[in-house]
Design an enzyme around this catalytic site. Structure first.
Site, mmCIF file in Angstrom:
data_model
loop_
_atom_site.group_PDB
_atom_site.id
_atom_site.type_symbol
_atom_site.label_atom_id
_atom_site.label_comp_id
_atom_site.label_asym_id
_atom_site.label_seq_id
_atom_site.Cartn_x
_atom_site.Cartn_y
_atom_site.Cartn_z
ATOM 1 N N ASP A 36 2.227 -8.003 -18.451
ATOM 2 C CA ASP A 36 1.734 -8.339 -17.111
ATOM 3 C C ASP A 36 2.599 -9.356 -16.393
ATOM 4 O OD1 ASP A 36 -0.217 -6.637 -16.557
ATOM 5 O OD2 ASP A 36 -1.875 -8.043 -16.663
ATOM 6 N N ASP A 274 15.453 -2.052 31.943
ATOM 7 C CA ASP A 274 15.957 -1.359 30.755
ATOM 8 C C ASP A 274 14.824 -0.886 29.851
ATOM 9 O OD1 ASP A 274 18.161 -0.512 29.048
ATOM 10 O OD2 ASP A 274 17.310 -1.965 27.653
ATOM 11 N N GLY A 409 17.687 3.870 25.894
ATOM 12 C CA GLY A 409 17.422 4.740 27.034
ATOM 13 C C GLY A 409 18.553 5.687 27.401
ATOM 14 N N LEU A 410 19.771 5.133 27.568
ATOM 15 C CA LEU A 410 20.892 5.971 27.994
ATOM 16 C C LEU A 410 21.196 7.020 26.929
ATOM 17 C CD1 LEU A 410 23.261 6.634 29.842
ATOM 18 C CD2 LEU A 410 24.597 4.921 28.624
HETATM 19 S S1 SF4 Z 1 -3.632 -2.366 -15.220
HETATM 20 FE FE1 SF4 Z 1 -3.963 -4.530 -14.828
HETATM 21 S S2 SF4 Z 1 -3.893 -5.475 -16.824
HETATM 22 FE FE2 SF4 Z 1 -3.003 -3.456 -17.044
HETATM 23 S S3 SF4 Z 1 -0.803 -3.795 -16.763
HETATM 24 FE FE3 SF4 Z 1 -1.639 -3.273 -14.760
HETATM 25 S S4 SF4 Z 1 -2.086 -5.210 -13.837
HETATM 26 FE FE4 SF4 Z 1 -1.858 -5.591 -15.987
#
Ligand code: SF4
Length: 502
Positions: A36, A274, A409-410
């Site tokens: 994570d 413009d 534009g142009l």
């Molecule tokens: S689902 Fe949630 S806990 Fe699992 S890897 Fe993804 S962020 Fe992390």
């Protein structure tokens, strides 16, 4: 289960990380599986922060599940406290840790650390990143902010800016200067740059300027109820909104509604000749609710665009976005499914998309120019240069950003007039973009695939400028289908044109 390839928001603990990383002297202990820590990259790479987020992960592995994961969590809290000596700590679980139910809040409190330990309850399977940030900040404020005497001079808190927020860094500078011009001091900006000690001083301010409802509204409501501080409802993005914000602050404080508009260039730029070709450009707007609502007003009132559709990915803002859509006579799209967004864009065939990083991809696929107005964003939207969205300079930045992807534009005339020219032809695209970029897709869509275009009608359709040709094709097909025609002739094309012009 829901098949998702792209998500607009991360899980709620990423929102909590955005608050922790925005602050100083606060540490976050996150019960989470190994891996994570990927979320660190959001801050060190996308936002390019020069330090790791103040987050300790327990990073439990499969073999830990057979033993005491709660002990792992307690040890991580203790170690984080000893190493970082924070003024306060927040503790919580990621999605996986939520399933093993170790109760990080209870465990953290039981350690008896000499600092406030704030438990977070973030339901990872129902809510998302913005909720995570809003809720985390609310819990920090509830725990630490106390009623105090108001400052002698008129002051306010800036509430809502976080780490990984779209242009939050520069919006703070812009709004601080704007308030100072009115004689209002900024007491605390939070969570961005605040310490837990600063949070205890929130009550000193006379009112709160709510910058981002997505990440600060719950705390503002709580402070209004508990500390008696009113908060501003206008988000100062755009010229009209900035003026309204100044009026709102003046009404709250009794200060002069002073706005230094010397540097304000959007109104003249967009009124100058413009910009005539911008009038009536058909735009689709998507992102978080706040940026979509403000962009809609700018598009209609300040740029002269026609807004053909709006929507947001965060359900928390569904109600105001639906109401706004109703007001301006378009359909709101409340969805976090980018395929639905793509289908809507393809259907509406706008000439410009204002959206997030996802809509940039969609625009690229469909050949429609796009400018970014809201998170989620990529690294290029954390620029080195000063680029606020709020206030006077924000309006200037917005004008440049929105106009840039359009064909000038142009050039638009040349592309239309000399469509067989080797340089200025429909497929060439804007000269300031990649050579050979595809323009607005006018390929038959699956709905119209059963209807046959006669050669002559197809040739006539090619006379329609490329940026509205997709729309003309779809309208004609819908018209023919409604009449039960299986072929489109030149007459059908002109009858459809007359029908939609009515
Ligand atoms: S689902 Fe949630 S806990 Fe699992 S890897 Fe993804 S962020 Fe992390």
């Amino acid at each position: 289960m829901k098949l998702s390839v792209w998500t607009y928001e991360g899980p709620p603990h990423v929102g909590a990380m955005r608050v922790a990383t925005a602050m100083n002297g606060l540490h976050y202990v996150l019960h989470a599986p190994q891996g994570d820590t990927y979320a660190d990259l959001l801050f060190t790479m996308i936002e390019r922060r020069n330090h790791r987020p103040p987050v300790t992960y327990t990073t439990f592995q499969a073999r830990d599940l057979g033993s005491d994961t709660a002990k792992l969590f307690r040890d991580a809290c203790q170690a984080a406290y000893e190493r970082f000596k924070p003024q306060a700590m927040i503790v919580g679980a990621s999605c996986t840790a939520e399933l093993i139910q170790d109760d990080p809040g209870g465990l953290g409190a039981a350690l008896g650390l000499p600092i406030p330990v704030i438990p977070l309850e973030l339901p990872s399977y129902q809510r998302k990143e913005n909720f995570g940030a809003d809720e985390t900040f609310l819990q920090i404020v509830r725990t630490l902010a106390k009623p105090t005497d108001r400052s002698a001079r008129v002051s306010c808190n800036l509430i809502g800016p976080t780490a990984l927020g779209f242009r939050h860094r520069d919006d703070i500078t812009e709004i601080t200067a704007l308030l100072n011009d009115m004689g209002v001091e900024v007491n605390v900006t939070a969570p961005y740059g605040a310490t837990p000690a600063d949070i205890t001083r929130l009550g000193t301010a006379h009112f709160n300027a709510l910058m981002y409802p997505e990440t600060g509204e719950s705390a503002c409501r709580w402070m209004e109820r508990t500390l008696g501080q009113p908060y501003t409802r206008t988000i100062p993005i755009g010229v009209g909104a900035t003026k309204d914000f100044v009026e709102e602050v003046a009404a709250l404080t009794g200060c002069e509604p002073r706005l230094d508009s010397d540097r304000l260039r959007l109104p003249w730029y967009s009124a100058s000749v413009d910009s005539t070709y911008l009038t009536g450009k058909r735009v689709f707007i998507f992102g978080d609710g706040t940026h979509v609502a403000t962009a809609t007003r700018i598009a209609r009132e300040e740029m002269g665009f026609e807004v053909v559709g709006i929507g947001c990915f965060n359900r928390e803002m569904a109600r105001p976005i639906r109401a706004l859509a109703k007001d301006i006579g378009v359909e709101a799209l409340i969805s976090d499914d980018y395929l639905e967004v793509e289908a809507r864009i393809s259907n509406l065939a706008p000439e410009l998309i204002l959206g997030t990083q996802m809509e940039r991809h969609i625009g690229k696929r469909l050949g429609i120019p796009c400018a970014v107005i809201s998170a989620p964003v990529h690294v290029q939207d954390f620029p080195a240069r000063y680029s606020p969205q709020m206030g006077v300079e924000g309006a200037n930045v917005i004008f440049d950003t929105w106009v840039h992807p359009l064909v000038m534009g142009l050039e638009e005339h040349l592309l239309h007039m000399f469509r067989e020219d080797p340089e200025f032809n429909d497929a060439a695209g804007p000269s300031h973009h990649a050579h050979g970029a595809k323009q607005v897709s006018d390929a038959p869509d699956p709905v119209g695939a059963q209807i046959i275009w006669l050669d002559e009608a197809e040739r006539e359709l090619r006379k329609v400028p490329f940026f509205v040709r997709g729309k003309a094709r779809r309208n004609t097909e819908a018209f023919a289908e409604a009449r039960g025609d299986s072929q489109i002739s030149v007459e059908t094309l002109y009858e459809a044109k007359a029908h939609y012009a009515r």
